[in-house]
Design an enzyme around this catalytic site. Structure first.
Site, mmCIF file in Angstrom:
data_model
loop_
_atom_site.group_PDB
_atom_site.id
_atom_site.type_symbol
_atom_site.label_atom_id
_atom_site.label_comp_id
_atom_site.label_asym_id
_atom_site.label_seq_id
_atom_site.Cartn_x
_atom_site.Cartn_y
_atom_site.Cartn_z
ATOM 1 N N LYS A 199 -38.457 4.889 -20.581
ATOM 2 C CA LYS A 199 -39.872 5.101 -20.685
ATOM 3 C C LYS A 199 -40.617 5.183 -21.861
ATOM 4 O O LYS A 199 -40.427 6.113 -22.711
ATOM 5 C CB LYS A 199 -40.587 6.448 -20.026
ATOM 6 C CG LYS A 199 -42.054 6.191 -19.732
ATOM 7 C CD LYS A 199 -42.627 7.584 -19.155
ATOM 8 C CE LYS A 199 -43.018 8.348 -20.417
ATOM 9 N NZ LYS A 199 -44.226 7.989 -21.104
ATOM 10 N N GLY A 253 -39.347 14.518 -27.914
ATOM 11 C CA GLY A 253 -40.717 14.650 -27.667
ATOM 12 C C GLY A 253 -41.150 16.326 -28.165
ATOM 13 O O GLY A 253 -40.353 16.729 -28.995
ATOM 14 N N THR A 255 -41.152 20.460 -27.999
ATOM 15 C CA THR A 255 -40.443 21.370 -27.239
ATOM 16 C C THR A 255 -41.130 21.933 -26.046
ATOM 17 O O THR A 255 -40.257 22.224 -25.049
ATOM 18 C CB THR A 255 -40.310 22.557 -28.396
ATOM 19 O OG1 THR A 255 -39.942 22.062 -29.553
ATOM 20 C CG2 THR A 255 -39.702 23.746 -27.745
ATOM 21 N N GLU A 275 -34.373 15.920 -28.410
ATOM 22 C CA GLU A 275 -34.700 15.986 -29.668
ATOM 23 C C GLU A 275 -36.104 16.612 -29.558
ATOM 24 O O GLU A 275 -36.977 15.808 -29.142
ATOM 25 C CB GLU A 275 -34.801 14.683 -30.159
ATOM 26 C CG GLU A 275 -33.295 14.229 -30.333
ATOM 27 C CD GLU A 275 -32.384 14.594 -31.340
ATOM 28 O OE1 GLU A 275 -32.866 15.344 -32.280
ATOM 29 O OE2 GLU A 275 -31.262 14.569 -31.539
ATOM 30 N N CYS A 309 -40.809 14.745 -36.979
ATOM 31 C CA CYS A 309 -40.561 15.947 -36.423
ATOM 32 C C CYS A 309 -39.777 16.792 -37.749
ATOM 33 O O CYS A 309 -39.679 17.861 -37.748
ATOM 34 C CB CYS A 309 -39.474 15.777 -35.324
ATOM 35 S SG CYS A 309 -38.494 14.600 -35.571
ATOM 36 N N GLU A 407 -45.806 23.727 -35.089
ATOM 37 C CA GLU A 407 -45.828 22.234 -35.557
ATOM 38 C C GLU A 407 -47.052 21.693 -35.681
ATOM 39 O O GLU A 407 -47.880 21.756 -34.550
ATOM 40 C CB GLU A 407 -44.783 21.604 -34.986
ATOM 41 C CG GLU A 407 -44.659 20.144 -35.168
ATOM 42 C CD GLU A 407 -43.517 19.593 -34.263
ATOM 43 O OE1 GLU A 407 -43.584 19.687 -33.115
ATOM 44 O OE2 GLU A 407 -42.772 18.998 -34.803
HETATM 45 P P1 NAP Z 1 -44.647 14.838 -25.554
HETATM 46 O O1 NAP Z 1 -45.779 14.950 -25.187
HETATM 47 O O2 NAP Z 1 -43.671 15.982 -25.676
HETATM 48 O O3 NAP Z 1 -44.158 13.294 -25.272
HETATM 49 C C1 NAP Z 1 -43.077 12.791 -25.400
HETATM 50 C C2 NAP Z 1 -42.751 11.887 -24.237
HETATM 51 O O4 NAP Z 1 -42.684 12.553 -23.016
HETATM 52 C C3 NAP Z 1 -43.843 10.930 -24.079
HETATM 53 O O5 NAP Z 1 -43.333 9.428 -23.454
HETATM 54 C C4 NAP Z 1 -44.639 11.559 -23.015
HETATM 55 O O6 NAP Z 1 -45.237 10.573 -22.095
HETATM 56 C C5 NAP Z 1 -43.438 12.115 -22.279
HETATM 57 N N1 NAP Z 1 -43.884 13.258 -21.274
HETATM 58 C C6 NAP Z 1 -44.879 14.111 -21.341
HETATM 59 N N2 NAP Z 1 -45.105 14.942 -20.327
HETATM 60 C C7 NAP Z 1 -43.794 14.874 -19.484
HETATM 61 C C8 NAP Z 1 -43.293 15.242 -18.473
HETATM 62 N N3 NAP Z 1 -44.137 16.442 -17.803
HETATM 63 N N4 NAP Z 1 -42.271 14.977 -17.948
HETATM 64 C C9 NAP Z 1 -41.621 13.839 -18.456
HETATM 65 N N5 NAP Z 1 -42.178 13.079 -19.554
HETATM 66 C C10 NAP Z 1 -43.385 13.664 -20.204
HETATM 67 O O7 NAP Z 1 -44.382 14.742 -27.395
HETATM 68 P P2 NAP Z 1 -45.467 13.660 -28.270
HETATM 69 O O8 NAP Z 1 -46.832 14.340 -28.414
HETATM 70 O O9 NAP Z 1 -45.655 12.321 -27.702
HETATM 71 O O10 NAP Z 1 -44.665 13.506 -29.675
HETATM 72 C C11 NAP Z 1 -44.793 14.405 -30.597
HETATM 73 C C12 NAP Z 1 -43.652 15.731 -30.263
HETATM 74 O O11 NAP Z 1 -42.355 14.902 -30.431
HETATM 75 C C13 NAP Z 1 -43.466 16.505 -31.776
HETATM 76 O O12 NAP Z 1 -43.706 17.740 -31.060
HETATM 77 C C14 NAP Z 1 -42.459 16.233 -32.270
HETATM 78 O O13 NAP Z 1 -41.887 17.085 -32.897
HETATM 79 C C15 NAP Z 1 -41.376 15.493 -31.261
HETATM 80 N N6 NAP Z 1 -40.452 14.650 -31.985
HETATM 81 C C16 NAP Z 1 -39.034 14.754 -32.101
HETATM 82 C C17 NAP Z 1 -38.488 14.023 -32.742
HETATM 83 C C18 NAP Z 1 -36.893 14.543 -32.705
HETATM 84 O O14 NAP Z 1 -36.188 13.625 -32.925
HETATM 85 N N7 NAP Z 1 -36.503 15.608 -32.595
HETATM 86 C C19 NAP Z 1 -38.617 12.926 -33.022
HETATM 87 C C20 NAP Z 1 -40.323 12.386 -32.525
HETATM 88 C C21 NAP Z 1 -40.974 13.466 -32.268
HETATM 89 P P3 NAP Z 1 -46.905 10.248 -22.812
HETATM 90 O O15 NAP Z 1 -46.626 8.957 -23.550
HETATM 91 O O16 NAP Z 1 -47.585 9.913 -21.650
HETATM 92 O O17 NAP Z 1 -47.489 11.478 -23.578
#
Ligand code: NAP
Ligand code: MG
Length: 505
Positions: A199, A253, A255, A275, A309, A407
């Protein structure tokens, strides 16, 4: 040139194949077919440089996720995929790399249009790392092997272990490196012999869905092995994480959502890798080569609009070099050319969405309210509807402030000076966070560098550099930054089970 005309000219310069793709409307890949959403919902895709809608993509809901999972289940349990030799599987994984490399410029344009990132950055980083990930992993397909333990049991036995794919994998990715995140997920899972439902993030679905189209046109994967969809987190991500026919979920995504994934996985105790977020420190010692540290810290802080991240978000510099370092970094930051990602001269693009701009700007305000100084930046671009925020550095900060603890995920970093301290004390400050994803250290003393590398609790340590990524380097988090590692041979472990076989002789 008038701003609007300039924006239109940039979009008019997109490759013909991309224009056709956007006009025809991206589709899901489910069971080997390009399809739209069953319920017919659509999501607007905006260019973050202009806030204008560039196309619509289908919105997956639970019935689409169910169809994709069932097709992946069938492909795993019954399909030719599980009977393929490792060499054949490796060749197909390699082919995905070749497809991306062949269409590299189109993918760079899509990433820039969708995420906002400078096209120069997409060309130099996102796209090569994406195809190199497939090339790297493909080579492992033929090297996955078990072992022959020697049990000390009272009967004569022959034992061996088998490494087997975990099964159907649900993969959920964020919007900051859309194609690269897809590559980091797909390449090891397919190499291990799993089948996949990926997804893509609702904010950046274009490159993953273009890859889906090219898989149908140019690769020969059996139907159901790769399924690619997009949709909202709750509507599409959650049903994938909960689905009883999914054996494992791999998530990148926040935490916060990572914890929801863990809960959703309890139903059938599916395997989980995560991650998650980070708050990387970058530590500059008095003997650091500032000619390297200044551009290095600037890149660490502001690469990809700081929406990384592992971004260098907490700058710690010894008081003897603090002013000189910060003069250099703030001058470099102020000189970063901020503009539309599709403009080849832009060095920083807009943030990914209006929501993200609001969130990140909220942190700048919180920092001001808590007493931090805005050394540089803190404002958007005049005369633009895009989601721009100039590179921002906050000083006069302390470890109680939200901007130091939480963050931010944008071009906003916090700088603090330290005095003559023991390495243990410094490491404790660096480790004073719930995250543990990355850190960098700048010093010409190799002993200090490696001592700090041992003391910092993070999955990646960069010495005299920041943001060096390669498919061979394991990547992931300590503490609340996640479970498991991507890249390197470690990534395969996420997708393999071990079976011990013993025969009495
Ligand atoms: P996010 O809101 O956690 O979303 C990540 C993914 O999860 C998206 O595809 C999102 O869908 C989906 N999602 C949201 N709620 C969900 C739920 N209840 N159940 C299942 N899936 C769900 O994060 P983001 O705002 O997109 O990304 C930023 C974050 O990602 C930051 O905190 C960053 O540190 C972290 N990140 C970590 C890494 C790593 O490798 N460690 C790399 C990149 C980013 P939607 O598209 O609809 O939001
Ligand atoms: Mg977008």
């Amino acid at each position: 040139m008038d701003k609007k005309v300039e924006d239109e000219t940039l979009e008019a310069s997109l490759a013909p194949a991309i224009k056709t793709y956007l006009q025809n409307g991206p589709k899901f890949l489910i069971d080997g077919e390009l399809v739209t959403a069953k319920a017919g919902g659509m999501i607007d895709v905006r260019n973050p440089a202009t806030a204008q809608v560039v196309t619509k993509v289908p919105e997956a809901r639970s019935e689409d996720i169910d169809a994709a999972v069932k097709s992946a289940r069938k492909a795993f349990d019954e399909g030719p995929w599980s009977r393929m030799t490792a060499a054949e599987r490796g060749k197909l994984v390699y082919k995905l790399g070749e497809i991306i490399e062949r269409h590299a410029e189109e993918f760079a344009q899509l990433e820039s249009l969708d995420n906002g990132k400078p096209i120069s950055e997409a060309r130099a980083a996102d796209i090569p790392v994406s195809y190199n990930t497939f090339y790297y992993m493909a080579g492992w397909a033929t090297k996955i092997a078990g072992s022959t333990p020697s049990p000390s049991v009272p009967i004569d036995v022959h034992s061996y272990t088998l490494r087997e794919p975990v099964g159907v994998v649900g993969q959920i990715i964020p919007w900051n490196f859309p194609l690269m995140m897809a590559a980091w997920k797909l390449a090891p899972a397919l190499t291990a012999g799993c089948t996949v439902v990926l997804k893509a993030a609702e904010d950046t679905p274009l490159s993953a869905l273009r890859l889906a189209e090219l898989i149908v046109e140019e690769a020969d994967f059996p139907p159901g092995v790769i399924n690619i969809v997009t949709g909202y987190g709750e509507g599409a991500g959650a049903p994938l994480a909960e689905h009883p026919l999914v054996d494992k979920v791999a998530f990148t995504g926040s935490t916060e959502v990572g914890k929801l994934i863990v809960k959703a996985a309890t139903g059938n105790l599916k395997r989980v890798t995560l991650e998650l977020g980070g708050k990387a420190p970058t530590i500059v010692f008095p003997d650091a080569d500032l000619d390297r540290a200044i551009p290095g810290v600037t890149l660490g802080s502001f690469f990809a609009q700081g929406q990384v991240c592992v971004a260098a978000t907490r700058i710690y510099a010894h008081k003897s070099v603090f002013d000189k370092l910060m003069d250099g970094v703030s001058e470099a930051a102020a000189n970063i050319k901020v503009g539309p990602g599709l403009d080849p001269t832009s060095q920083m693009g807009p943030l990914v969405s209006a929501d993200q701009l609001q969130r990140v700007s909220g942190y700048v305000d919180a920092g001001r309210e808590e007493g931090a100084n805005v050394l540089v930046g803190g404002e958007g671009l005049q005369d633009s509807d895009g989601y721009f925020l100039k590179p921002t550095i906050l000083t006069n900060a302390n470890s109680d402030m939200r901007v130091v603890r939480e963050e931010i995920f944008g071009p906003v970093v916090v700088a603090q000076a330290f005095g003559d301290a023991e390495l243990d004390q410094l490491a404790a400050e660096a480790n004073n966070t719930e995250y543990g994803l990355a850190a960098s250290v700048w010093t010409q003393n190799a002993s200090v560098a490696h001592k700090m590398a041992k003391r910092i609790k993070a999955g990646t340590i960069w010495l005299n550099c920041h943001h060096v990524f390669d498919p061979s380097l394991p990547f992931g988090g300590y503490k609340q930054s996640g479970w498991g590692r991507e890249n390197g041979p470690d990534a395969l472990e996420n997708y393999l089970e071990t079976k011990a076989v013993t025969m009495a002789l």
